[in-house]
Design an enzyme around this catalytic site. Structure first.
Site, PDB file in Angstrom:
ATOM      1  N   GLY A 132      -0.732   0.065   5.788  1.00  0.00           N
ATOM      2  CA  GLY A 132      -0.584  -0.533   7.133  1.00  0.00           C
ATOM      3  C   GLY A 132      -2.009  -1.420   7.507  1.00  0.00           C
ATOM      4  O   GLY A 132      -2.107  -1.796   8.532  1.00  0.00           O
ATOM      5  N   GLY A 133      -2.758  -1.874   6.356  1.00  0.00           N
ATOM      6  CA  GLY A 133      -3.847  -2.813   6.594  1.00  0.00           C
ATOM      7  C   GLY A 133      -4.724  -2.473   7.491  1.00  0.00           C
ATOM      8  O   GLY A 133      -5.243  -1.226   7.389  1.00  0.00           O
TER       9      GLY A 133
ATOM     10  N   THR B  98       0.868  -1.260  -0.032  1.00  0.00           N
ATOM     11  CA  THR B  98      -0.029   0.075  -0.151  1.00  0.00           C
ATOM     12  C   THR B  98       0.661   1.293   0.081  1.00  0.00           C
ATOM     13  O   THR B  98       2.058   1.144   0.739  1.00  0.00           O
ATOM     14  CB  THR B  98      -1.074  -0.075   1.337  1.00  0.00           C
ATOM     15  OG1 THR B  98      -1.604  -1.343   1.399  1.00  0.00           O
ATOM     16  CG2 THR B  98      -1.962   1.254   1.309  1.00  0.00           C
TER      17      THR B  98
ATOM     18  N   ASN C 117      -1.933  -5.065  -1.665  1.00  0.00           N
ATOM     19  CA  ASN C 117      -1.936  -5.536  -0.523  1.00  0.00           C
ATOM     20  C   ASN C 117      -0.780  -5.816   0.371  1.00  0.00           C
ATOM     21  O   ASN C 117      -0.481  -4.921   1.110  1.00  0.00           O
ATOM     22  CB  ASN C 117      -2.745  -6.881  -0.578  1.00  0.00           C
ATOM     23  CG  ASN C 117      -3.420  -7.394   0.860  1.00  0.00           C
ATOM     24  OD1 ASN C 117      -3.653  -6.404   1.640  1.00  0.00           O
ATOM     25  ND2 ASN C 117      -3.518  -8.665   1.001  1.00  0.00           N
TER      26      ASN C 117
ATOM     27  N   SER D 244     -11.772  -2.735   2.073  1.00  0.00           N
ATOM     28  CA  SER D 244     -10.445  -2.215   2.452  1.00  0.00           C
ATOM     29  C   SER D 244     -10.511  -1.335   3.668  1.00  0.00           C
ATOM     30  O   SER D 244     -11.729  -1.446   4.189  1.00  0.00           O
ATOM     31  CB  SER D 244     -10.114  -1.337   1.283  1.00  0.00           C
ATOM     32  OG  SER D 244      -8.936  -0.544   1.275  1.00  0.00           O
TER      33      SER D 244
ATOM     34  N   GLN E  46      -5.101  -8.927  -3.221  1.00  0.00           N
ATOM     35  CA  GLN E  46      -5.900  -8.005  -2.365  1.00  0.00           C
ATOM     36  C   GLN E  46      -7.116  -9.135  -2.205  1.00  0.00           C
ATOM     37  O   GLN E  46      -8.121  -8.511  -1.436  1.00  0.00           O
ATOM     38  CB  GLN E  46      -6.413  -7.160  -3.381  1.00  0.00           C
ATOM     39  CG  GLN E  46      -7.356  -5.967  -2.784  1.00  0.00           C
ATOM     40  CD  GLN E  46      -6.815  -5.157  -1.699  1.00  0.00           C
ATOM     41  OE1 GLN E  46      -5.640  -5.133  -1.288  1.00  0.00           O
ATOM     42  NE2 GLN E  46      -7.549  -4.232  -1.368  1.00  0.00           N
TER      43      GLN E  46
HETATM   44  O1  DON Z   1      -7.091  -2.439   1.286  1.00  0.00           O
HETATM   45  C1  DON Z   1      -6.491  -2.670   2.557  1.00  0.00           C
HETATM   46  O2  DON Z   1      -6.946  -2.291   3.625  1.00  0.00           O
HETATM   47  C2  DON Z   1      -5.315  -3.303   2.427  1.00  0.00           C
HETATM   48  N1  DON Z   1      -5.214  -4.230   1.295  1.00  0.00           N
HETATM   49  C3  DON Z   1      -4.257  -2.539   2.606  1.00  0.00           C
HETATM   50  C4  DON Z   1      -2.684  -3.464   2.696  1.00  0.00           C
HETATM   51  C5  DON Z   1      -1.506  -2.710   3.476  1.00  0.00           C
HETATM   52  O3  DON Z   1      -1.852  -1.320   3.846  1.00  0.00           O
HETATM   53  C6  DON Z   1      -0.369  -3.154   3.342  1.00  0.00           C
HETATM   54  N2  DON Z   1       0.579  -2.425   3.807  1.00  0.00           N
HETATM   55  N3  DON Z   1       1.114  -2.149   4.754  1.00  0.00           N
END
Ligand code: DON
Length: 425
Positions: free
Chosen positions: A328-329, A236, A256, A307, A275
């Site tokens: 950061g998921g 991300t 992702n 997401s 993703q």
């Molecule tokens: O869309 C989302 O929430 C996740 N796929 C984001 C993934 C992410 O931030 C990975 N990075 N650290």
């Protein structure tokens, strides 16, 4: 990007894309962190691809080595020359489908042809006279951010102090409740009817906090998703930009994982994402971020996964104040939440607000994860006494923010945690 450009762009598309083509064709020196990331993924790149992608070289990467991506440069040129058809049909599409077949993927030519980006109306909310403008579903980020700000609003946490045990306890209890709602209600608005207005309504959120105990953590088992009124069940990257005219862009894009699934489309030079993990594969079964979900976020053809991305803008009296977002998921909405209150409530400048230590709670798993410098021993003991479980973890989020100062000067808040930087032209 093409759609946004055709609606709002001033320069020719071929001018806008050229720097990316140059970077791919001529390469750029990798940072120490990028070299380490490329090296730690070396095995996957070799195992998962039938050719050697640009991300693998004979020796290991070191800081300053040039990463040249010739195949990607050709793909970008096709997009420059043919617009959307340069990607979703023609040569790039053929290469992608060939890659899909090789890896037993299910994406078809028809899928690519039918794919359309969607412009959606952002969610807005008032927080202490500031206007929060943020992302709507299929990201959960904006709803969570608004829920969190509204839930903490009535409490005197400015007096309790930044990252004091009382303040962390309040924020975490709000986070626990917001993520419980996420697990039940949120998904792709094209497929699920969501009670968005109710979920962000002050009345609902005040009620949601009625079980908040200032002295005790509520175990997540006791916190169920709420019952919004009138609702019947049925790598991300973030960048923030402000131009001379005061137009602002908060953009978060994701593969992702860092490098997605590590598979590079042979001869097209770009990575495929993973993703799909953001869907809930079965009720209660956690994804890679530990997030659980149910029907609303189940896998269905043509549906978009839920997401957590939270690109956001904050205005004060109709004037731009903040542009921000983060990777950061699941920690994205809580990271954005913390940076916003660090500025609006704790009076920090953007540098301090972005660099300040972070913590996170997502209902399930039922613990507070925190960065080492975010919580001192006295505070963590107090939180444990209230019944919280605490787990230290590596850094949370990587924000790129801009703050407009009085007098109109712009200040950049590039997170020290990542490969981030701010610049002006
Ligand atoms: O869309 C989302 O929430 C996740 N796929 C984001 C993934 C992410 O931030 C990975 N990075 N650290």
């Amino acid at each position: 990007m093409l759609n946004a450009h055709s609606k709002y762009g001033k320069l020719q598309f071929k001018e806008v894309i050229q720097p990316a083509i140059d970077l791919a064709e001529n390469g750029f020196p990798v940072t120490r962190r990028q070299a380490a990331e490329l090296n730690s993924n070396r095995k996957s790149f070799i195992e998962r691809n039938s050719f050697r992608p640009a991300f693998v070289k004979d020796s290991l990467w070191k800081e300053g080595d040039f990463l040249i991506q010739s195949a990607l440069a050709e793909t970008l040129k096709r997009i420059r020359d043919y617009g959307r058809d340069g990607f979703y049909s023609g040569k790039t599409a053929r290469l992608m489908i060939r890659e899909m077949k090789r890896g037993n993927g299910i994406v078809s030519e028809q899928d690519l042809k039918e794919y359309r980006s969607v412009s959606r109306v952002p969610l807005t909310a008032d927080y202490k006279g500031y206007k929060i403008i943020t992302v709507p579903p299929p990201s959960s980020g904006g709803i969570i951010l608004i829920q969190l700000l509204t839930m903490i609003d009535p409490y005197p946490f400015r007096e309790w102090g930044f990252n004091s045990s009382q303040t962390i306890h309040l924020m975490v209890e709000a986070e626990r409740r917001a993520f419980a709602d996420r697990s039940e209600y949120l998904g792709d608005p094209g497929f699920v009817k969501m009670p968005v207005d109710q979920l962000v309504s002050r009345k609902y959120l005040l009620n949601r906090m009625s079980t908040f105990d200032e002295k005790r953590a509520s175990p997540s088992q006791e916190i169920k998703p709420g019952f919004p009124e009138g609702y019947t069940s049925e790598e991300t990257t973030h960048y923030s930009v402000v131009d001379a005219g005061g137009n602002a862009v908060a953009a978060t894009t994701t593969l992702n994982n860092t490098f997605g699934n590590s598979i590079v489309v042979d001869s097209a030079g770009f990575l495929l994402n993973n993703q799909m993990d953001d869907f809930s594969i079965k009720p209660g079964f956690p994804n890679m971020y530990g997030l659980v979900g149910g029907e609303a976020n189940s896998v269905q053809p043509g549906k978009r996964m839920l997401s957590s991305m939270t690109p956001s803008i904050v205005e004060k009296e109709g004037k731009l104040l903040l542009v921000l977002g983060s990777p950061g998921g699941s920690t994205i909405p809580t990271t954005v939440f913390q940076v916003i209150i660090n500025v609006l409530d704790f009076g920090m400048n953007i540098r301090q607000a972005v660099d300040a230590g972070r913590f996170h709670h997502q209902w399930s798993p039922d613990w507070i994860s925190y960065e080492k410098n975010a919580v001192d021993t006295v505070t963590s003991n107090k939180l444990r006494y209230m019944g919280h479980i605490l787990k230290e973890r590596t850094s949370i989020g990587s924000v790129n923010a801009i703050m407009i100062l009085s007098g109109g000067k712009k200040a950049g808040g590039a997170d020290k945690r990542g490969n981030n930087s701010s610049c002006g032209y």
